[in-house]
Write an enzyme that holds these catalytic residues in place. Structure first.
Site, PDB file in Angstrom:
ATOM      1  N   ASP A 240     -17.704 -11.197   5.947  1.00 33.60           N
ATOM      2  CA  ASP A 240     -17.717 -11.069   7.414  1.00 33.60           C
ATOM      3  C   ASP A 240     -18.771 -11.929   8.115  1.00 33.60           C
ATOM      4  O   ASP A 240     -19.929 -11.973   7.686  1.00 33.60           O
ATOM      5  CB  ASP A 240     -18.047  -9.632   7.834  1.00 33.60           C
ATOM      6  CG  ASP A 240     -17.280  -8.582   7.087  1.00 33.60           C
ATOM      7  OD1 ASP A 240     -16.398  -8.919   6.297  1.00 33.60           O
ATOM      8  OD2 ASP A 240     -17.591  -7.399   7.301  1.00 33.60           O
TER       9      ASP A 240
ATOM     10  N   TRP B 120     -18.041 -10.891  -4.406  1.00 30.69           N
ATOM     11  CA  TRP B 120     -18.783  -9.909  -3.624  1.00 30.69           C
ATOM     12  C   TRP B 120     -19.830  -9.256  -4.529  1.00 30.69           C
ATOM     13  O   TRP B 120     -19.565  -8.969  -5.697  1.00 30.69           O
ATOM     14  CB  TRP B 120     -17.809  -8.851  -3.078  1.00 30.69           C
ATOM     15  CG  TRP B 120     -18.446  -7.942  -2.087  1.00 30.69           C
ATOM     16  CD1 TRP B 120     -18.588  -8.149  -0.754  1.00 30.69           C
ATOM     17  CD2 TRP B 120     -19.051  -6.672  -2.357  1.00 30.69           C
ATOM     18  NE1 TRP B 120     -19.246  -7.100  -0.177  1.00 30.69           N
ATOM     19  CE2 TRP B 120     -19.544  -6.183  -1.131  1.00 30.69           C
ATOM     20  CE3 TRP B 120     -19.240  -5.904  -3.509  1.00 30.69           C
ATOM     21  CZ2 TRP B 120     -20.204  -4.951  -1.024  1.00 30.69           C
ATOM     22  CZ3 TRP B 120     -19.893  -4.696  -3.409  1.00 30.69           C
ATOM     23  CH2 TRP B 120     -20.366  -4.230  -2.172  1.00 30.69           C
TER      24      TRP B 120
ATOM     25  N   ARG C  99     -19.940   2.411   9.418  1.00 35.11           N
ATOM     26  CA  ARG C  99     -20.622   1.125   9.240  1.00 35.11           C
ATOM     27  C   ARG C  99     -20.254   0.086  10.292  1.00 35.11           C
ATOM     28  O   ARG C  99     -19.348   0.266  11.066  1.00 35.11           O
ATOM     29  CB  ARG C  99     -20.354   0.563   7.837  1.00 35.11           C
ATOM     30  CG  ARG C  99     -18.924   0.353   7.475  1.00 35.11           C
ATOM     31  CD  ARG C  99     -18.822  -0.239   6.057  1.00 35.11           C
ATOM     32  NE  ARG C  99     -17.451  -0.367   5.652  1.00 35.11           N
ATOM     33  CZ  ARG C  99     -16.765   0.576   5.015  1.00 35.11           C
ATOM     34  NH1 ARG C  99     -17.337   1.717   4.687  1.00 35.11           N
ATOM     35  NH2 ARG C  99     -15.498   0.386   4.707  1.00 35.11           N
TER      36      ARG C  99
END
Ligand code: FRU
Length: 688
Positions: A239, A263, A364
């Site tokens: 992101d 990731w 979040r």
């Protein structure tokens, strides 16, 4: 944490290999009796496993038992794209937990060679290596990409030409993605393609693989790396975070894992720009604590940035704590951190210590904004509960002490169970507000928008839409510029997209910055940021009033912009196609198809090369005069399409061949009338 680079890896690997015995004659016991021997052989015996077994290869351990040579064509994610009937599928025999090695017969190093690889990414424990027979030295190595579909690696082996070498397939990894796949090793026969007998259509493979990547920011050398989009030098991004214009410069942070193109424990990468299109890399802005256990994924998740009341840069983000590694901790809290120079951040402070009730699916991605209604700081946080996504709202006077204001809005069962990366902002001057969020709907990553009103506590949607009609963008975030524009960028990928660039050591890109606007029909429109025009270089090709029957090539461009106006009234074909990244002869292309009778535009990546094969369709309205305008940004492994009415379609595509850079038009069952089309070369976003 240490950074890895190709030379580092080779050095580490050489140390590892020094401890293992080089291949010797008796390890080649399975070699076919009539196979050429030793350094005179031009390649390994059974280079594509087409015997259907391990003839010519010697296994240790149990990862590469006889069952590893497989004729299975597809896996859970699609076709393997192997050559011939068989390939070495490291998972087939004993699964992920098995370990072992597989050694080829000896051959004389050619000047170039290539092979197809797939399987797990782990440069230390999973790789194919070229090993010198005489001293067992590992000369080159390549790991996989956490995907089963093959990608071709090209090795320049000229330095060792004529020396006796062999291949070693190494699997020392257990657990998820603990296997490696190999197929179609090519030594004398056109290792870079071109051989019609080998099904290459006379085309040349792009040079991919970690061994080919230069150190430093020499992005131009990487055949898959976008040139005018933000990408990480190495490692992973997802992101965009903290997008803001601060002291005149545009800042772009990104979810980042520097140590692998996967990731992992999240950092915030940082870049800034004078114009939102030319980027300068800055030091990593936020770094998590060292992992407490080998699997500790704690990190600094997504968030946002504002210029605070003291004129400094304050970021708010999710502190994610992996509760397996830290039992009893709160998994998701909000923290803030401040920078006085826009580069280095001070110690974090806790802003929200625990989620409010009704956050069962998560809590979040805080996005902070100044609420014009009461001039207070507000913050939206993504969440979900009971199968519905929702957004929580907080308020503060100083960005430090926050009070919970309640649920801003929520979805229903059709729009995903958890809304990530919410963004709420006014657009236009008539009190219209827009909400963006990203979610997972039945396994698909989707970005949605809602246009409506906001009363300081609740958001009411009048209209809903999909933010990007292509398949490959997610987690969009916007900001207001000094001159009053609303710019947005998104992760040019999503959680389902294959990332073949991992073979080059990196993964992830951010979209071009886009300007948002309200369309006449009330929907949300977007267009490329106007500063992108300043990256335009020479005109490659330009036509006016061109009639196309069948197919026609406008020009070649791999880092380029196509602006086309199609005259639909004068077009007799029902389906017209723009073929991007097209190889001559139709071997591969990314297709953009407009169907007049349906009013739909389809972006089709089924024939694009490596990567996810998919097709995305969105409705597009021609202009009142019957024209359809297309503004297409092509950047090596990305395609972004903008239509005149403000639709956007984004896809990542990974062509196999160097020649796959054609821009072509085609008409089926009639004629296409191109009013105008211009293909322009685009420059790089990087100064070095
Ligand atoms: C969205 C997301 C966010 C999270 C981040 C973690 O892609 O899942 O919700 O903060 O990625 O990297």
């Amino acid at each position: 944490m240490s950074r890895w680079t190709a030379p580092n890896l080779i050095a580490i690997a050489a140390l590892l290999v020094a401890a293992t015995a080089p291949a010797s004659a008796n390890t080649l016991a399975h070699r076919a009796p009539d196979a050429p021997r030793g350094p005179k052989a031009t390649g390994p015996v059974n280079p594509g496993f087409e015997t259907g077994d391990l003839t010519g290869w010697t296994a240790t351990g149990d990862a590469f038992g006889p069952g590893a040579v497989s004729d299975t064509d597809t896996y859970w994610g699609g076709p393997f794209h192997h050559k011939g009937r068989y390939h070495l599928w490291g998972h087939a025999a004993e699964g992920d937990d098995a370990t072992g090695t597989l050694t080829s017969s000896s051959f004389a190093a050619p000047s170039r060679m290539s092979f197809a690889i797939a399987g797990g990414w782990d440069p230390d424990r999973l790789y194919v290596a070229l090993v010198r027979d005489s001293d067992g030295r590992q000369l080159l190595k390549q790991t996989g990409m956490d995907d089963e579909a093959y990608v071709r690696i090209v090795w320049d082996t000229g330095r060792w030409r004529g020396q006796a070498v062999h291949l070693e397939v190494v699997d020392r990894k257990t657990g998820g993605w603990g296997h490696i796949n190999l197929d179609d090793v090519r030594t004398p026969n056109d290792p870079v393609g071109g051989d019609p007998d080998q099904d290459d259509n006379g085309l040349t493979f792009r040079t991919l693989g970690q061994a080919n990547q230069p150190t430093g920011h020499q992005y131009a050398a990487d055949a898959l790396r976008p040139q005018f989009h933000y990408t990480p030098y190495q490692g992973w991004i997802n992101d965009p975070n903290g997008v803001v214009q601060f002291r005149g410069r545009h800042h772009l942070f990104s979810q980042h894992y520097p140590d692998a193109p996967l990731w992992g424990p999240m950092h915030w990468a940082h870049a800034d720009s004078p114009d939102a299109v030319r980027w300068r890399e800055l030091p990593i802005a936020l770094t998590p604590a060292p992992p407490a256990t080998p699997t500790d994924n704690s990190g600094i998740f997504s968030g946002s940035a504002v210029e605070d009341d003291d004129g400094n840069l304050t970021v708010a983000y999710t502190r994610f704590t992996d509760t397996e590694a830290h039992p009893g901790a709160k998994p998701e809290t909000v923290e803030i951190a401040t920078s006085t120079d826009g580069v280095r951040f001070g110690a974090p402070r806790e802003a929200v210590a625990e989620p409010p009730a009704g956050s069962g699916a998560g809590f979040r991605d805080p996005k902070v904004f100044r609420d014009p209604a009461d001039n207070r700081w507000k913050m939206v946080v993504g969440s979900g509960d009971g199968g519905r996504g929702r957004v929580h709202l907080y308020a503060s006077d100083d960005l430090r002490a926050w009070t919970y204001e309640g649920v801003l809005t929520e979805g229903d069962e059709s729009t995903g169970a958890m809304w990530e990366c919410p963004d709420l902002f006014p657009l236009g001057d008539d009190g219209t507000w827009v909400l963006l969020y990203s979610t997972n709907e039945g396994g698909e990553s989707v970005q949605r928008y809602a246009v409506g009103s906001y009363d300081g506590g609740k958001f009411t949607a009048d209209r809903h839409g999909v933010l990007d009609g292509g398949g490959d963008s997610y987690a969009a975030q916007s900001y207001r510029t000094g001159d009053g524009r609303r710019l947005m960028t998104a992760w040019m990928s999503d959680w389902n997209v294959k990332e073949p660039t991992r073979v080059n050591g990196w993964a992830g890109a951010q979209t071009l910055h886009r300007e948002l606007f309200l369309r006449p029909d009330g929907g949300l429109g977007q267009r490329p940021v106007k500063e992108a025009d300043t990256l335009e270089k020479d005109t490659i090709a330009s036509v006016k009033d061109k009639k196309v029957k069948g197919g026609w090539r406008l020009g070649r461009g791999d880092t380029a912009r196509l602006k086309a106006v199609l005259d639909l009234n004068a077009t007799t074909a029902d389906t017209v196609t723009v073929r991007l990244k097209a190889a001559p002869g139709g071997a591969e292309a990314t297709e953009l198809r407009y169907r007049k009778s349906a009013g739909t535009l389809t972006l089709d990546t089924a024939g694009s090369g490596y990567g996810t094969a998919d097709s995305y369709t969105t409705r597009v309205a021609p202009a009142a005069d019957g024209t359809l305008s297309l503004d297409v940004l092509i950047d090596r492994s990305s395609v972004e399409v903008f239509t005149g009415d403000g639709e956007a379609l984004t896809a990542r595509v990974y062509p196999r061949y160097q020649e796959s850079d054609g821009v072509e038009f085609a008409a089926d069952g009639g004629e296409l009338h191109i009013k105008s089309a211009t293909l322009t070369a685009m420059g790089s976003s990087w100064s070095d």
